[in-house]
Design an enzyme around this catalytic site. Structure first.
Site, PDB file in Angstrom:
ATOM      1  N   GLY A  25       7.861   0.667   5.012  1.00  0.00           N
ATOM      2  CA  GLY A  25       7.856   1.914   4.280  1.00  0.00           C
ATOM      3  C   GLY A  25       6.450   2.269   3.834  1.00  0.00           C
ATOM      4  O   GLY A  25       5.549   1.425   3.826  1.00  0.00           O
ATOM      5  N   CYS A  26       6.259   3.532   3.470  1.00  0.00           N
ATOM      6  CA  CYS A  26       4.926   3.998   3.103  1.00  0.00           C
ATOM      7  C   CYS A  26       4.444   3.351   1.800  1.00  0.00           C
ATOM      8  O   CYS A  26       3.357   2.769   1.744  1.00  0.00           O
ATOM      9  CB  CYS A  26       4.909   5.519   3.002  1.00  0.00           C
ATOM     10  SG  CYS A  26       6.228   6.235   1.988  1.00  0.00           S
ATOM     11  N   TYR A  27       5.259   3.456   0.736  1.00  0.00           N
ATOM     12  CA  TYR A  27       4.853   2.850  -0.540  1.00  0.00           C
ATOM     13  C   TYR A  27       4.657   1.346  -0.409  1.00  0.00           C
ATOM     14  O   TYR A  27       3.658   0.799  -0.887  1.00  0.00           O
ATOM     15  CB  TYR A  27       5.887   3.137  -1.628  1.00  0.00           C
ATOM     16  CG  TYR A  27       5.936   4.554  -2.135  1.00  0.00           C
ATOM     17  CD1 TYR A  27       4.852   5.126  -2.810  1.00  0.00           C
ATOM     18  CD2 TYR A  27       7.082   5.336  -1.993  1.00  0.00           C
ATOM     19  CE1 TYR A  27       4.912   6.427  -3.301  1.00  0.00           C
ATOM     20  CE2 TYR A  27       7.146   6.628  -2.479  1.00  0.00           C
ATOM     21  CZ  TYR A  27       6.068   7.175  -3.135  1.00  0.00           C
ATOM     22  OH  TYR A  27       6.133   8.461  -3.627  1.00  0.00           O
ATOM     23  N   PRO A  28       5.606   0.615   0.232  1.00  0.00           N
ATOM     24  CA  PRO A  28       5.438  -0.836   0.344  1.00  0.00           C
ATOM     25  C   PRO A  28       4.143  -1.238   1.034  1.00  0.00           C
ATOM     26  O   PRO A  28       3.546  -2.266   0.698  1.00  0.00           O
ATOM     27  CB  PRO A  28       6.671  -1.263   1.153  1.00  0.00           C
ATOM     28  CG  PRO A  28       7.715  -0.265   0.775  1.00  0.00           C
ATOM     29  CD  PRO A  28       6.954   1.041   0.665  1.00  0.00           C
ATOM     30  N   THR A  29       3.693  -0.432   2.001  1.00  0.00           N
ATOM     31  CA  THR A  29       2.437  -0.764   2.675  1.00  0.00           C
ATOM     32  C   THR A  29       1.278  -0.755   1.683  1.00  0.00           C
ATOM     33  O   THR A  29       0.562  -1.746   1.533  1.00  0.00           O
ATOM     34  CB  THR A  29       2.174   0.245   3.820  1.00  0.00           C
ATOM     35  OG1 THR A  29       3.215   0.106   4.793  1.00  0.00           O
ATOM     36  CG2 THR A  29       0.820   0.001   4.471  1.00  0.00           C
TER      37      THR A  29
END
Lengths: 369, 369, 369, 369
Positions: free
Chosen positions: C152-156
């Site tokens: 996911g974008c945030y987790p990256t």
């Protein structure tokens, strides 16, 4: 080849750096800056970190190190470097207005406030709008180093919208109106009130109404194209606007139409567009398409699409849509002001001058956002 | 008095709520919604919390509770409520297009796709552009309940820019071009792709080129003003654009000029504006100023200023700047599309109908940001 | 090779199209869409005109035509296509959440509302954060087709900011706070109120505070890295915000520090940062740099620079800046949510799976605007 | 009364002009500027045309003409005018930092780089956060002219979010994190690179991480409130960010929780919020509501709403939403940085000092756009 950039610290210069970095024929860059000489490009533009780095050197050092030079200095500041390039035997793509008016020093002086420093440089200079002058650029470059006067951003979008109307004999006489909106990067990197976020975001503002320096340049291009096809020279009115976006120039151009099509004017405001209007519009679209058939960077949009800056972002494309209303041909053109309106067109000119594929380094697919 | 709003959940309705909340003559509001009936306004607009609250009721309940009603429904959806208002003996300010064309049902039908539901309502209706029709609104309101057809946003900005050119005999004949840019709120609150942030931010896009429904409304106003001063009726071309901002409509209007001034056209693109141009421009500015001398919401800007949407934000002003270039008069008008272009003008109309001070509730000083 | 994209009509899918178009190893694309099957990609994205064109076919056709497939469907919609890929013997890079939790179906179900459709697919799946799992991806791909669960974008952005603090034993225990702001493209292409221009421009809004689905994914990554280095597992708090920009995720991460450095907390709010703070900060920066020494897409910024989304635009970089204040390590990470946060990282995973240069197709120099 | 403004040409000064123009008790304004003395306010802010006009005079003339003065000069530039006000017997609301630290000159000097010019002025000064100091301001004003140190923008939003957690004994000890995002107007009207549209639009950037001058001011407020309720003083960490919007400050504040609620931390990242979490959250919301029960400008939002800057635009409200996650209380506050964060709060302070209704002149209903 080594490409040099004088004025690499400005927005147009930095965009050149970005584009040339991905250019297959360019093996190295020499970056120069008058105001930031001694600093490093990756400190001036930290977005370049780990991709592009190196010191900003003097213009003289750039010329000494390069096989072709781009000039991205303000108008009036770079003629001596042009001369040095010619003396060294290398070509210059100049992004200022200094070489856009050929030997018409009078017009240049009237609008830019002073005359040419070295008038005879114009013997080796050519105006670099490929869609107008490709063959001439090639011919001149074939016989020695050349100075290409890279077009202004507004003149690019405006001229490309008007040319086919002249060539295809659509224009009936009467004033052509060019109404344009530019993103804020057009103002360069130096902070000033007009470009201060709270003053320009959430607002649209015209400026220099009827008196912008790009007017005579549009006029020059249009006059030249009219001459080529033996058409009347249209009087022009041009209004630039500042719009709250980063990139892009949209030009909405109003061209009075001939004959039957022009006669539709009386009806325009009274009833919605008729089938007949649509047919005429399709014919005109076809004429525009055929005029630009072989152009790699011009997209004449199909029926149903209207040019908008958001669809050419980061690309060298000029999108064109044509519309017919009230006996007036409305042509909308959209470019990325930093690419087709500046650095991209300069790379296109380099490609022409050097005999490379004209699209080399300019393959970016437009980003929707 | 109690003011009612049918369609309070839309943007124009909510802006009415905000404006009327601060109106000294309005002691209470009755808020209605067809789609959100039963919900509470402060849940639909949490920005209203602790200031404005209450249930959204049916249109019928609004009419029953109110001394004057605002209609903020889509065009074609509210004629029966207009009738109910008249029957009850109260006036309606209607923000849809349903009462903007008087008895010219044919034009309405051609552009809006269906005819009037209750044609005879037009006996009691009047087009509510105060700068055009103030006296007529007053006269009609004096003799009973009235339906005011509140103008469209684009027609307001466009018409106000053209009127003085007709009245003061500046217009020479030939097509008048209206090139406008609107903020995104003009599209209303219903989400759709054109107004989806990533699709419209950082882009300028024309739409419905030459075929927008506001064209016949501008045409109507201009024809009427031409008739009043016995001038020729100008053919019109109109192009709306979407610009990435919340509020505001900027209209750049191109008007062919008479005689000596018009004769300047040949020179325009060749040399910067002359002293003579400036003199003519000052004369025209003076004519515009004198035409609007008594108007409370029109500001004809002094030399050196150009109208921009950022300077009328949240106010009922229409700023006008005039410029002369190439034999063409360029008039720029700026309004807040939600205020002078919608809710503010509706309040202005209420004030006229009710005999209040015309500026009551509309005192907001424009916010620069 | 032919690369296939299922879900090419969404934003992440279209970004994949753009990136893969310029990828040297990709000779052709097969584009699929469930909702827009039968339409043409250049009509769905007119920015692609004259560069990329072709019909949108069914997922099955994509799989049949491709040597590797990207899945860009909503979570829960694509497991059967994953199975088809494996059956055909080709790898899938899946951008949904379906393969991000390995065999921890319980966590997936708790946050996504339903369990796995085909649980055994996880025998062939691997979480595709290269900085965490590169070797595992390589090993698995070496022995057959693999399903990569693209992060996911945030987790990256969050995970990359936390990893070195764990590995280098900077984290002292206590809650780690992740405060993130995302551009609006993160919400996808389907219009809805939150992403309607007038509702989200000129505003910053937190949403799903403490309850966003990306929290368990960050937790998973952090727990795994903690285990690798035998460190305590940090409790996490995560707040996403919507910011009025197109691209980018900025994460500001607060990590309690050990020992001497942590003891500074009492002083923090009382006096400006001391020399000692600066020294500690430099040491930590060095630890971060050494942790990411060999990573092609991570830039640990030098002293004086703070990560910001504007400097990674259109690139696959994750910029990281470290700051020390009051016994707390503040790590700021910036990515382009559509590139390193989605399509770019997916291409990076394809490169790893196929044994290509990891940066192939991801060379874009970040654009400042 | 005549209200004077020294520094009327800056953004905060101009916002004061706008607000005071509509204030019922203010019969006239005297506008001063050091840098633009001699110019006219309507030329400096053409949005004021036809509403507000007049020359910008010297500070001395402002003081001579006024019954109360607002100081909107940079920190360190206005102590002599404060003295003149006291000598004349009138009060000053000072928007700089000069009177925010009472007699703690050491802290002021450490962060602002120089000491007090006239230390004894602090005998008559009071920190003007009404929610903290209302009674003290009243008492002091009752016995003579007073200098009110109007709070900084970030400290207003941050302090109001933390106070109830201290007073209601929710805070368990440990560091409180304040993560804030500000609109660009917070940087003032002087153009500079950080606020140049192309550099800041479409980007979120932290700045002065852990080292912003507003940190000691937040610390001061929090310490004072802790002392009042005999609570431990929390260590603070503060990170400001620049977000691409005009107005607004959003603060997301992380506060470690006591006992049972704090014990939830281990669970946080593993499962979605439980019913229990929701119950605790509702209790905390109720405590916040009760703490601010009598405050006219604080709105504690109901369950389901999250504070966002777009909902307080142009108003003096501070919106607060509370959220519980992982044993951490997340408080979000939203203010308009130019109103509650500057000019509006200054008017609120004037109202308190003068004994007017505290909301007089601050009735604006927040505009959604």
């Amino acid at each position: 080849m080594i490409a040099g950039i004088i004025g690499a610290a400005g927005y147009a210069g930095a965009e050149l750096v970005r584009l040339l970095h991905g250019h297959k024929k360019v093996s190295g860059l020499s970056l120069g800056s008058v105001s930031k000489e001694g600093e490093r490009i990756e400190n001036v533009y930290p977005n370049f970190l780990s991709k592009i780095s190196g010191p900003l050197v003097t213009p003289e050092e750039v010329i000494a190190a390069s096989d072709l030079v781009f000039g991205a200095l303000p108008s009036g500041a770079g003629e001596q470097y042009a001369q040095s390039c010619l003396e060294k035997g290398i070509s210059l793509i100049d992004l200022s207005a200094d070489f856009r008016f050929d030997d018409d020093e009078e017009t240049y002086e009237a609008w830019y406030g002073k005359g040419y420093a070295i008038p005879e440089l114009r013997k080796n200079s050519v105006y670099g709008l490929p869609e107008l002058n490709r063959e001439r650029i090639k011919t001149m470059a074939a016989s020695g180093p050349v100075i290409v006067g890279n077009p202004g951003c507004y003149p690019t979008g405006a001229s490309l919208g008007i040319f086919p109307a002249l060539a295809k004999e659509l224009y009936a006489g009467g004033t052509i109106i060019v109404d344009s909106a530019s993103g804020i990067t057009g103002g360069g990197r130096a902070p000033q009130k007009s470009f201060h976020f709270p003053e320009c975001s959430d607002s649209v503002s015209p400026y220099k109404v009827g008196a912008h320096r790009h007017l005579p340049e549009i006029n020059r291009n249009v006059r030249q194209m009219a001459a080529r096809f033996k058409r009347p020279v249209p009087p022009l009115v041009f209004t630039p606007h500042l719009a709250p976006m980063n990139r892009g120039i949209l030009s909405t151009i109003y061209i009075p139409l001939h004959g039957e099509r022009g006669a539709l004017s009386g009806e325009a405001a009274i009833r919605p567009p008729s089938k007949e209007t649509e047919t005429h519009e399709a014919e005109i679209r076809e004429l525009y398409s055929s005029f630009y058939r072989d152009e790699p960077f011009i997209r004449v949009l199909p029926q149903g699409l209207t040019a908008s800056t958001g669809r050419v972002r980061q690309s060298n494309f000029c999108d064109i849509s044509v519309h017919l209303a009230g006996g007036t041909l409305i042509v909308v053109t959209a470019i990325d002001n930093m690419v087709k309106g500046a650095a991209g067109q300069a790379v296109q000119n380099m490609n022409i001058v050097m005999g490379y594929d004209e699209a080399e380094g300019l393959e970016t697919v437009p980003a929707l956002f």
